[in-house]
Motif scaffolding. Sequence first.
Motif, PDB file in Angstrom:
ATOM      1  N   UNK A 127     -26.539  20.815 -19.883  1.00  0.00           N
ATOM      2  CA  UNK A 127     -27.758  21.617 -19.796  1.00  0.00           C
ATOM      3  C   UNK A 127     -27.591  22.829 -20.703  1.00  0.00           C
ATOM      4  N   UNK A 128     -28.357  22.858 -21.804  1.00  0.00           N
ATOM      5  CA  UNK A 128     -28.265  23.956 -22.767  1.00  0.00           C
ATOM      6  C   UNK A 128     -29.219  25.074 -22.365  1.00  0.00           C
ATOM      7  N   UNK A 129     -28.681  26.281 -22.225  1.00  0.00           N
ATOM      8  CA  UNK A 129     -29.460  27.447 -21.823  1.00  0.00           C
ATOM      9  C   UNK A 129     -29.224  28.555 -22.837  1.00  0.00           C
ATOM     10  N   UNK A 130     -30.277  29.043 -23.523  1.00  0.00           N
ATOM     11  CA  UNK A 130     -30.063  30.081 -24.538  1.00  0.00           C
ATOM     12  C   UNK A 130     -29.845  31.452 -23.914  1.00  0.00           C
ATOM     13  N   UNK A 131     -29.005  32.255 -24.562  1.00  0.00           N
ATOM     14  CA  UNK A 131     -28.726  33.603 -24.089  1.00  0.00           C
ATOM     15  C   UNK A 131     -29.559  34.640 -24.840  1.00  0.00           C
ATOM     16  N   UNK A 132     -30.657  34.206 -25.414  1.00  0.00           N
ATOM     17  CA  UNK A 132     -31.503  35.095 -26.216  1.00  0.00           C
ATOM     18  C   UNK A 132     -32.606  35.757 -25.397  1.00  0.00           C
ATOM     19  N   UNK A 133     -32.704  35.424 -24.126  1.00  0.00           N
ATOM     20  CA  UNK A 133     -33.731  36.027 -23.271  1.00  0.00           C
ATOM     21  C   UNK A 133     -33.238  36.093 -21.843  1.00  0.00           C
ATOM     22  N   UNK A 134     -34.152  36.397 -20.939  1.00  0.00           N
ATOM     23  CA  UNK A 134     -33.782  36.449 -19.530  1.00  0.00           C
ATOM     24  C   UNK A 134     -33.411  35.051 -19.037  1.00  0.00           C
ATOM     25  N   UNK A 135     -32.346  34.973 -18.252  1.00  0.00           N
ATOM     26  CA  UNK A 135     -31.929  33.687 -17.702  1.00  0.00           C
ATOM     27  C   UNK A 135     -32.921  33.222 -16.640  1.00  0.00           C
ATOM     28  N   UNK A 136     -33.411  31.999 -16.796  1.00  0.00           N
ATOM     29  CA  UNK A 136     -34.293  31.411 -15.790  1.00  0.00           C
ATOM     30  C   UNK A 136     -33.418  30.593 -14.840  1.00  0.00           C
ATOM     31  N   UNK A 137     -32.908  31.254 -13.811  1.00  0.00           N
ATOM     32  CA  UNK A 137     -31.979  30.597 -12.895  1.00  0.00           C
ATOM     33  C   UNK A 137     -32.642  29.461 -12.131  1.00  0.00           C
ATOM     34  N   UNK A 138     -33.912  29.614 -11.813  1.00  0.00           N
ATOM     35  CA  UNK A 138     -34.629  28.553 -11.110  1.00  0.00           C
ATOM     36  C   UNK A 138     -34.727  27.288 -11.948  1.00  0.00           C
ATOM     37  N   UNK A 139     -34.925  27.434 -13.240  1.00  0.00           N
ATOM     38  CA  UNK A 139     -34.994  26.278 -14.132  1.00  0.00           C
ATOM     39  C   UNK A 139     -33.634  25.591 -14.219  1.00  0.00           C
ATOM     40  N   UNK A 140     -32.573  26.388 -14.257  1.00  0.00           N
ATOM     41  CA  UNK A 140     -31.227  25.819 -14.280  1.00  0.00           C
ATOM     42  C   UNK A 140     -30.986  25.004 -13.022  1.00  0.00           C
ATOM     43  N   UNK A 141     -31.416  25.525 -11.891  1.00  0.00           N
ATOM     44  CA  UNK A 141     -31.242  24.803 -10.621  1.00  0.00           C
ATOM     45  C   UNK A 141     -31.984  23.470 -10.642  1.00  0.00           C
ATOM     46  N   UNK A 142     -33.164  23.438 -11.250  1.00  0.00           N
ATOM     47  CA  UNK A 142     -33.922  22.187 -11.371  1.00  0.00           C
ATOM     48  C   UNK A 142     -33.143  21.161 -12.196  1.00  0.00           C
ATOM     49  N   UNK A 143     -32.675  21.582 -13.346  1.00  0.00           N
ATOM     50  CA  UNK A 143     -31.900  20.683 -14.199  1.00  0.00           C
ATOM     51  C   UNK A 143     -30.689  20.137 -13.449  1.00  0.00           C
ATOM     52  N   UNK A 144     -29.998  21.014 -12.742  1.00  0.00           N
ATOM     53  CA  UNK A 144     -28.771  20.601 -12.061  1.00  0.00           C
ATOM     54  C   UNK A 144     -29.056  19.644 -10.913  1.00  0.00           C
ATOM     55  N   UNK A 145     -30.177  19.847 -10.218  1.00  0.00           N
ATOM     56  CA  UNK A 145     -30.536  18.930  -9.124  1.00  0.00           C
ATOM     57  C   UNK A 145     -30.731  17.519  -9.670  1.00  0.00           C
ATOM     58  N   UNK A 146     -31.428  17.409 -10.803  1.00  0.00           N
ATOM     59  CA  UNK A 146     -31.645  16.092 -11.415  1.00  0.00           C
ATOM     60  C   UNK A 146     -30.343  15.541 -11.991  1.00  0.00           C
ATOM     61  N   UNK A 147     -29.510  16.431 -12.525  1.00  0.00           N
ATOM     62  CA  UNK A 147     -28.229  15.990 -13.092  1.00  0.00           C
ATOM     63  C   UNK A 147     -27.336  15.400 -12.003  1.00  0.00           C
ATOM     64  N   UNK A 148     -27.198  16.096 -10.872  1.00  0.00           N
ATOM     65  CA  UNK A 148     -26.385  15.568  -9.775  1.00  0.00           C
ATOM     66  C   UNK A 148     -26.965  14.253  -9.271  1.00  0.00           C
ATOM     67  N   UNK A 149     -28.285  14.180  -9.166  1.00  0.00           N
ATOM     68  CA  UNK A 149     -28.927  12.967  -8.658  1.00  0.00           C
ATOM     69  C   UNK A 149     -28.696  11.782  -9.585  1.00  0.00           C
ATOM     70  N   UNK A 150     -28.513  12.039 -10.868  1.00  0.00           N
ATOM     71  CA  UNK A 150     -28.335  10.956 -11.848  1.00  0.00           C
ATOM     72  C   UNK A 150     -27.029  10.204 -11.647  1.00  0.00           C
ATOM     73  N   UNK A 151     -26.062  10.850 -11.015  1.00  0.00           N
ATOM     74  CA  UNK A 151     -24.748  10.236 -10.861  1.00  0.00           C
ATOM     75  C   UNK A 151     -23.755  10.687 -11.911  1.00  0.00           C
ATOM     76  N   UNK A 152     -24.213  11.533 -12.845  1.00  0.00           N
ATOM     77  CA  UNK A 152     -23.333  12.056 -13.895  1.00  0.00           C
ATOM     78  C   UNK A 152     -22.805  13.430 -13.498  1.00  0.00           C
ATOM     79  N   UNK A 153     -21.842  13.937 -14.261  1.00  0.00           N
ATOM     80  CA  UNK A 153     -21.267  15.258 -14.021  1.00  0.00           C
ATOM     81  C   UNK A 153     -22.015  16.293 -14.855  1.00  0.00           C
ATOM     82  N   UNK A 154     -22.638  17.293 -14.224  1.00  0.00           N
ATOM     83  CA  UNK A 154     -23.354  18.308 -15.005  1.00  0.00           C
ATOM     84  C   UNK A 154     -22.427  19.362 -15.590  1.00  0.00           C
TER      85      UNK A 154
END
Length: 371
Positions: A127-154
């Motif tokens: 999950x690529x997250x740019x450090x050029x602005x405010x961190x959207x932690x909620x968006x990161x959590x969304x990505x990670x939920x789908x990543x864990x559900x996929x069966x892969x390692x996030x």
Amino acid sequence: MSFSSLPGSSLFSSDSLRPYGWDADWEAEFAPFAGQGLLPGRVVRVDRGLCDVVTSAGVVRADTEFVVPRDPMKVVCTGDWVAVDPAGGDPRYVRTLLPRRTAFVRSTSSKRSEGQILAANVDHVIVAVPLTGDLDLGRIERFLALAWESGAQPLVVLTKADLVPDAVTLSYLVQDVETTAPGVPVLSVSAATGAGIDVLAAVAAGGTSVLLGQSGAGKSTLANALLGEDVMDVRATRDVDGKGRHTTTTRNLLVLPGGGVLIDTPGLRGVGLWDAGTGVGQVFAEIEELAGRCRFQDCAHIAEPGCAVLAAVESGELPVRRLDSYRKLMRENQWIVAKTEARLRTELRRDWKRKGAEGKAAMEAKRGRWA
């Protein structure tokens, strides 16, 4: 028994497929199709009903007409292993898909409750997250939920670290994301300076990785850094809002020089959950653990007496933002699951009516013949 010794495949060797992830288990899955004279291959790109498939005979263009299901979850996707026609067919066809080991799925942006597969048979979700602005932690959590559900390692990769003014600020940003992503490695990198790229390359060498993130996250630049050459098109982010342009328009599977393969994807505007209850639980592991201490098993963590989750919020142990985000994602996931089940029930009833009408017509035709 190796693939090259199977019937109908004496002219080909599986050695050329090993850099793409071919192994003994895939060989065993493909054995029945090798006996039919078909070729194994991995889908490296899909475009409008056609796909590029790398085989032991090279990259071939194949039509997916024979594997177009009604279920969008079963369409051919980048990363799939397939069986294709041998040389001589024009056009060649994909004849079947081998069973997927993992799949990264999100809900579509359409009004229908359908899932969309972004990548198949992946070992790591980057999950690529740019450090050029405010961190959207909620968006990161969304990505990670789908990543864990996929069966892969996030893995969360904080890109453009060279644009952070100092090391102390960078360490705080990494710490914020680590708090949001329990059990997930967090790595800051800079494609401009090369910082962290060697660590990321070592992770990616361990199988198939899919690179995900919003436009402007620096995914194509990161892919070029891992590839060691400018393969992916790169454009600057917009000055007005810091957002990127879609330079990647299809999902492409690329072999990395240090080992492993990378699936680069277009920027994602929406990250809708898709039956990701388990994934949400893993993202909010601390809340799930606290919930086990609640007085009531069906505690909703709203105002119930003896709620360990609310007690943790009051004591400052659990940030309010984390609980709010947990509630939001759980509600969204429950809604999409319910909507999907309702759609499936509707489609099932429609099929029953159609089959009933066909049976009635057949009976009437039969009676007519004997009248």
